[in-house]
Design a protein around this motif. Structure first.
Motif, mmCIF file in Angstrom:
data_model
loop_
_atom_site.group_PDB
_atom_site.id
_atom_site.type_symbol
_atom_site.label_atom_id
_atom_site.label_comp_id
_atom_site.label_asym_id
_atom_site.label_seq_id
_atom_site.Cartn_x
_atom_site.Cartn_y
_atom_site.Cartn_z
ATOM 1 N N GLY A 1 0.793 -1.228 0.000
ATOM 2 C CA GLY A 1 0.000 0.000 0.000
ATOM 3 C C GLY A 1 0.818 1.267 0.000
ATOM 4 O O GLY A 1 0.374 2.297 -0.512
ATOM 5 N N LEU A 2 2.012 1.202 0.567
ATOM 6 C CA LEU A 2 2.844 2.400 0.678
ATOM 7 C C LEU A 2 4.055 2.367 -0.237
ATOM 8 O O LEU A 2 4.850 3.304 -0.246
ATOM 9 N N GLY A 3 4.208 1.285 -0.999
ATOM 10 C CA GLY A 3 5.366 1.173 -1.878
ATOM 11 C C GLY A 3 6.672 1.085 -1.106
ATOM 12 O O GLY A 3 7.717 1.508 -1.589
ATOM 13 N N ALA A 4 6.620 0.533 0.103
ATOM 14 C CA ALA A 4 7.815 0.396 0.934
ATOM 15 C C ALA A 4 8.663 -0.774 0.442
ATOM 16 O O ALA A 4 8.139 -1.776 -0.043
ATOM 17 N N ALA A 5 9.968 -0.655 0.617
ATOM 18 C CA ALA A 5 10.873 -1.731 0.211
ATOM 19 C C ALA A 5 10.799 -2.911 1.169
ATOM 20 O O ALA A 5 11.121 -4.030 0.802
ATOM 21 N N GLY A 6 10.359 -2.659 2.400
ATOM 22 C CA GLY A 6 10.254 -3.706 3.404
ATOM 23 C C GLY A 6 9.565 -3.164 4.638
ATOM 24 O O GLY A 6 9.007 -2.068 4.618
ATOM 25 N N THR A 7 9.607 -3.931 5.714
ATOM 26 C CA THR A 7 9.028 -3.489 6.983
ATOM 27 C C THR A 7 9.951 -3.874 8.126
ATOM 28 O O THR A 7 10.735 -4.816 8.018
ATOM 29 N N PHE A 8 9.815 -3.143 9.202
ATOM 30 C CA PHE A 8 10.433 -3.474 10.473
ATOM 31 C C PHE A 8 9.287 -3.901 11.363
ATOM 32 O O PHE A 8 8.314 -3.157 11.536
ATOM 33 N N VAL A 9 9.325 -5.123 11.896
ATOM 34 C CA VAL A 9 8.268 -5.663 12.731
ATOM 35 C C VAL A 9 8.865 -5.921 14.109
ATOM 36 O O VAL A 9 9.859 -6.641 14.222
#
Length: 137
Positions: A73-81
Motif C-alpha cells: 500500500g505504501l510502496g515500501a521496500a520492506g518493513t520493520f516488525v
C-alpha cells in the motif's frame, strides 16, 4: 476487564485511525510513528505480553497480512516488525509495530526519530492505502 489505551481504542471509546479490525485483532496507525504508515496490531482480547496470548497463530497471521499491506500500500521496500514484552512497552497491552522501511531511510539501531502526520486527513490517507492493500490480499 482491564482497561488501557488500546482497550479503549478497541471499544471505540478513544479515537484512532483504524486500518483493519476483525474478531482477532485491531490495527491502527501509531499516533507517534517512526515513519508515516507505522501500524500497531493489537489483539482484541486484552493480554499484556506475548506469553499471555493463548492462540498465537491467528494473531500473527494478522501481523503478517499487515506487513504485506504496508509494503504494497505504501510502496515500501520492506518493513520493520517489532514487539516489546514489559520492558519498553509503553502500553500494557500486547502490540506489534509494523513500520514501513526503505533503503537509506535513516533508521539506525534503537535511536528512532518520531514524526507526525500533517493532518488527520493525511493520517486517514495512509491508513486507507494500507487498508486497501490489506483488502486486496
Amino acid at each position: 476487564m482491564s482497561t488501557d489505551l488500546f482497550c479503549e481504542i478497541i471499544a471505540g471509546e478513544r479515537p484512532a485511525t483504524l486500518v483493519h479490525e476483525d474478531e482477532v485483532a485491531v490495527s491502527f496507525l501509531d499516533a507517534r510513528p517512526l515513519f508515516k504508515g507505522h501500524v500497531l496490531v493489537v489483539p482484541r482480547t486484552h493480554v499484556e505480553t506475548l506469553t499471555d496470548l493463548a492462540d498465537v497463530g491467528p494473531f500473527f497471521g494478522r501481523v503478517r497480512a499487515v506487513a504485506r499491506a504496508v509494503e504494497a500500500g505504501l510502496g515500501a521496500a520492506g518493513t520493520f516488525v517489532a514487539m516489546n514484552n514489559r520492558v519498553s512497552q509503553s502500553v500494557p497491552h500486547l502490540h506489534v509495530h509494523v513500520v514501513p522501511r526503505n533503503f537509506k531511510d535513516g533508521l539506525r539501531g534503537f535511536f528512532w526519530p518520531r514524526t507526525k502526520y500533517a493532518s488527520p486527513e493525511e493520517a486517514r490517507d495512509y491508513a486507507g492505502r494500507v487498508a486497501g492493500a490489506l483488502d486486496a490480499g
